[in-house]
Design a protein around this motif. Structure first.
Motif, short mmCIF file in Angstrom:
data_model
loop_
_atom_site.label_atom_id
_atom_site.label_comp_id
_atom_site.label_asym_id
_atom_site.label_seq_id
_atom_site.Cartn_x
_atom_site.Cartn_y
_atom_site.Cartn_z
N ASP A 123 31.76 9.92 -4.22
CA ASP A 123 32.82 10.67 -4.89
C ASP A 123 34.14 10.51 -4.14
OD1 ASP A 123 34.49 12.47 -6.16
OD2 ASP A 123 33.05 14.12 -6.15
N ARG A 173 29.69 10.76 -14.05
CA ARG A 173 30.32 11.52 -12.98
C ARG A 173 29.71 11.08 -11.64
NH1 ARG A 173 31.96 17.13 -14.80
NH2 ARG A 173 31.68 17.22 -17.06
N TRP A 174 30.50 11.21 -10.55
CA TRP A 174 29.92 11.09 -9.23
C TRP A 174 29.13 12.36 -8.92
CZ3 TRP A 174 35.29 9.09 -8.41
CH2 TRP A 174 35.30 7.69 -8.21
N ARG A 175 28.01 12.21 -8.20
CA ARG A 175 27.18 13.35 -7.83
C ARG A 175 26.89 13.34 -6.34
NH1 ARG A 175 26.17 12.62 -13.18
NH2 ARG A 175 25.63 14.49 -14.38
N THR A 176 27.12 14.47 -5.71
CA THR A 176 26.77 14.68 -4.30
C THR A 176 25.65 15.70 -4.26
OG1 THR A 176 29.12 14.33 -3.74
CG2 THR A 176 27.68 15.23 -2.02
N HIS A 177 24.51 15.29 -3.71
CA HIS A 177 23.31 16.13 -3.75
C HIS A 177 23.05 16.80 -2.42
CE1 HIS A 177 22.17 14.67 -7.71
NE2 HIS A 177 22.22 13.42 -7.28
N THR A 216 23.62 20.45 -6.55
CA THR A 216 24.40 19.23 -6.81
C THR A 216 25.85 19.57 -7.13
OG1 THR A 216 22.44 18.05 -7.64
CG2 THR A 216 24.60 17.18 -8.26
N HIS A 217 26.76 18.82 -6.51
CA HIS A 217 28.18 18.91 -6.87
C HIS A 217 28.53 17.70 -7.72
CE1 HIS A 217 32.49 18.10 -6.46
NE2 HIS A 217 32.62 19.41 -6.43
N VAL A 218 29.15 17.95 -8.88
CA VAL A 218 29.52 16.84 -9.77
C VAL A 218 31.03 16.73 -9.84
CG1 VAL A 218 27.42 16.99 -11.14
CG2 VAL A 218 29.43 18.30 -11.83
N SER A 219 31.50 15.50 -9.96
CA SER A 219 32.94 15.25 -10.08
C SER A 219 33.38 15.51 -11.51
CB SER A 219 33.25 13.81 -9.69
OG SER A 219 32.79 12.91 -10.71
#
Length: 442
Positions: free
Chosen positions: A126, A99-103, A266-269
């Motif tokens: 992402d 998955r893409w991760r935005t931290h 963290t936001h995960v796709s």
């Protein structure tokens, strides 16, 4: 594809998977021959285009001799069938759980709901992150106890290191070309802005593509943070965790006192199979470009470059048994005319993918004739309806179909059909006719 899953799939298609020697010529077709069943060749001839415009290979996934081969070893512009290579490489190199991760990092402590420092949001490439998802993530931060930021919100875009030269083979994004948006490591809404315009007739919303270089993310972040009811005492501004050195490790970072900073939130796709399904069904270019960049060695700890991504994918192609001139990839989307491939090489990848561990995820991502995706309105009433699973490709001078077709005999065929010609649009009905023939007579 695992045997049980494959049997269930093909049973649903109306037949068991059986090698069908009768459906194929008695011996392999020689390289460069334009050979195949007369009915299939007639289907192509209705386009009126010269046969040299077509590159076609049809072969059973079990490896039986080719049913048809036309200019099989000549390189053709792939158009969006390049996304097949991107998808298969991603499943193998990244894995289906990827998955893409935005931290988000806090640079100071949170005391009584107040962050005594900055909130740093680190883009992870992402391509699917929306304003709605970002707002929901901010609301989760509020629920974690963050209500006020004494410093700034810092936005890091350093996950991709790209230059203007990296886009030289693709169109420049314009207001009427949302499918041509360039990659951006902290992208929102696929680079499309909603602009409010006031006129004598009232207020209305207009969708516009963000021009390259325009910082549209910062004002959106500021607005969304305010909408959650949280307080920001500073401003929203950009930073570069690589400090101008693309070889510098991006994170974990360190705070002002040198202490190690770990992600606070963290936001995960969605997982990779769902990303591929959206990418291939709708032929999403920006998703494909982000996905190819994500295959660069060391990403996301190190910034991804286009050259690094190309190196990874071309090395993967060699491991599949292909030569360097069999398939050439640029940015993974098919927008670049430097992305070229030989029909026989593409069919080789498709045949190998059929027995791979992640075959089902790839198969499920392909548009289905007459049913969904870019094939929803094609081949709606014929033998191929619901039995052809193909990635489409379309440029002004190129048309393409590649994937799988379930023949009437129960044989599953891997198919690559590429057309390069100034009037390539005339070939679409002929390609559909060829697929119908394979479904009916194969």
């Amino acid at each position: 594809m695992r045997n049980s899953a494959r049997r269930q799939l093909l049973a649903a298609l109306g037949g068991a998977w059986l090698p069908s020697a009768a459906a194929a010529p008695a011996s392999p077709l020689a390289a460069g021959q334009a050979a195949g069943p007369p009915g299939l060749l007639r289907a192509l001839n209705v386009s009126g285009l010269p046969l040299a415009s077509f590159g076609v290979v049809v072969q059973a996934v079990n490896g039986a001799p080719e049913l048809a081969a036309i200019n099989a070893d000549a390189p053709y512009v792939l158009a969006s069938t390049a996304k097949i290579v991107t998808a298969l490489a991603a499943l193998d190199l990244l894995g289906p759980r990827w998955r893409w991760r935005t931290h988000a990092f806090n640079t100071g402590p949170v005391v009584a709901g107040r962050l005594q420092g900055d909130l740093m949001i680190v883009g992870g490439g992402d391509a699917r992150l929306t304003s709605g998802e970002l707002r929901a993530w901010m609301q989760r931060m509020r629920a974690q106890g963050l209500h006020e930021i004494s410093g700034d919100i810092l936005l890091d875009h350093s996950a991709f290191t790209l230059s203007d030269a990296d886009h030289r083979h693709t169109p420049v994004p314009a207001a009427n070309r949302p499918r041509h948006v360039w990659p951006h490591a902290l992208m929102l809404d696929e680079g499309v802005m909603q602009v409010s315009m006031k006129s004598a007739r009232g207020l209305r919303q207009v969708s516009m593509v963000a021009p390259p270089g325009l910082d549209y993310v910062a004002p959106v972040v500021a607005r969304l943070w305010a909408e959650t009811g949280a307080v920001l005492h500073g401003q929203v501004r950009d930073i570069d965790l690589t400090q101008g050195d693309p070889l510098r490790q991006r994170w974990p970072s360190r705070g002002e006192g040198g202490e190690l900073l770990l992600p606070w939130s963290t936001h995960v796709s969605e997982p990779l199979p769902l990303i591929l399904r959206e990418m291939n069904k709708s032929s999403n270019n920006v998703t494909a470009r982000h996905l190819m960049l994500s295959m660069a060695r060391g990403f996301p700890l190190l910034a991804a470059s286009l050259m690094g991504a190309q190196t990874s994918v071309h090395a993967w192609l060699r491991r599949q048994g292909l030569s360097d001139d069999d398939i050439t990839m640029d940015n993974g989307s098919g927008l670049s005319r430097t992305e070229r491939g030989k029909p026989r090489a593409l069919v080789q990848l498709l045949r190998q993918a059929w027995t791979s561990r992640d075959a089902q995820s790839f198969f499920d991502s392909l548009p289905v004739a007459g049913v969904d995706g870019t094939l929803e309105r094609r081949m709606q009433h014929g033998a191929a309806t619901g039995r052809a699973f193909l990635k489409t490709g379309s440029l002004l001078d190129a048309r393409a179909l590649a994937g799988y077709v379930s023949g009437h005999s129960g044989t599953m065929y891997a198919v690559a059909a590429l057309v390069n010609h100034p009037q390539a649009g005339r070939a679409s009905p002929a390609l559909d006719g060829m697929i119908e023939w394979v479904a009916k007579h194969g």
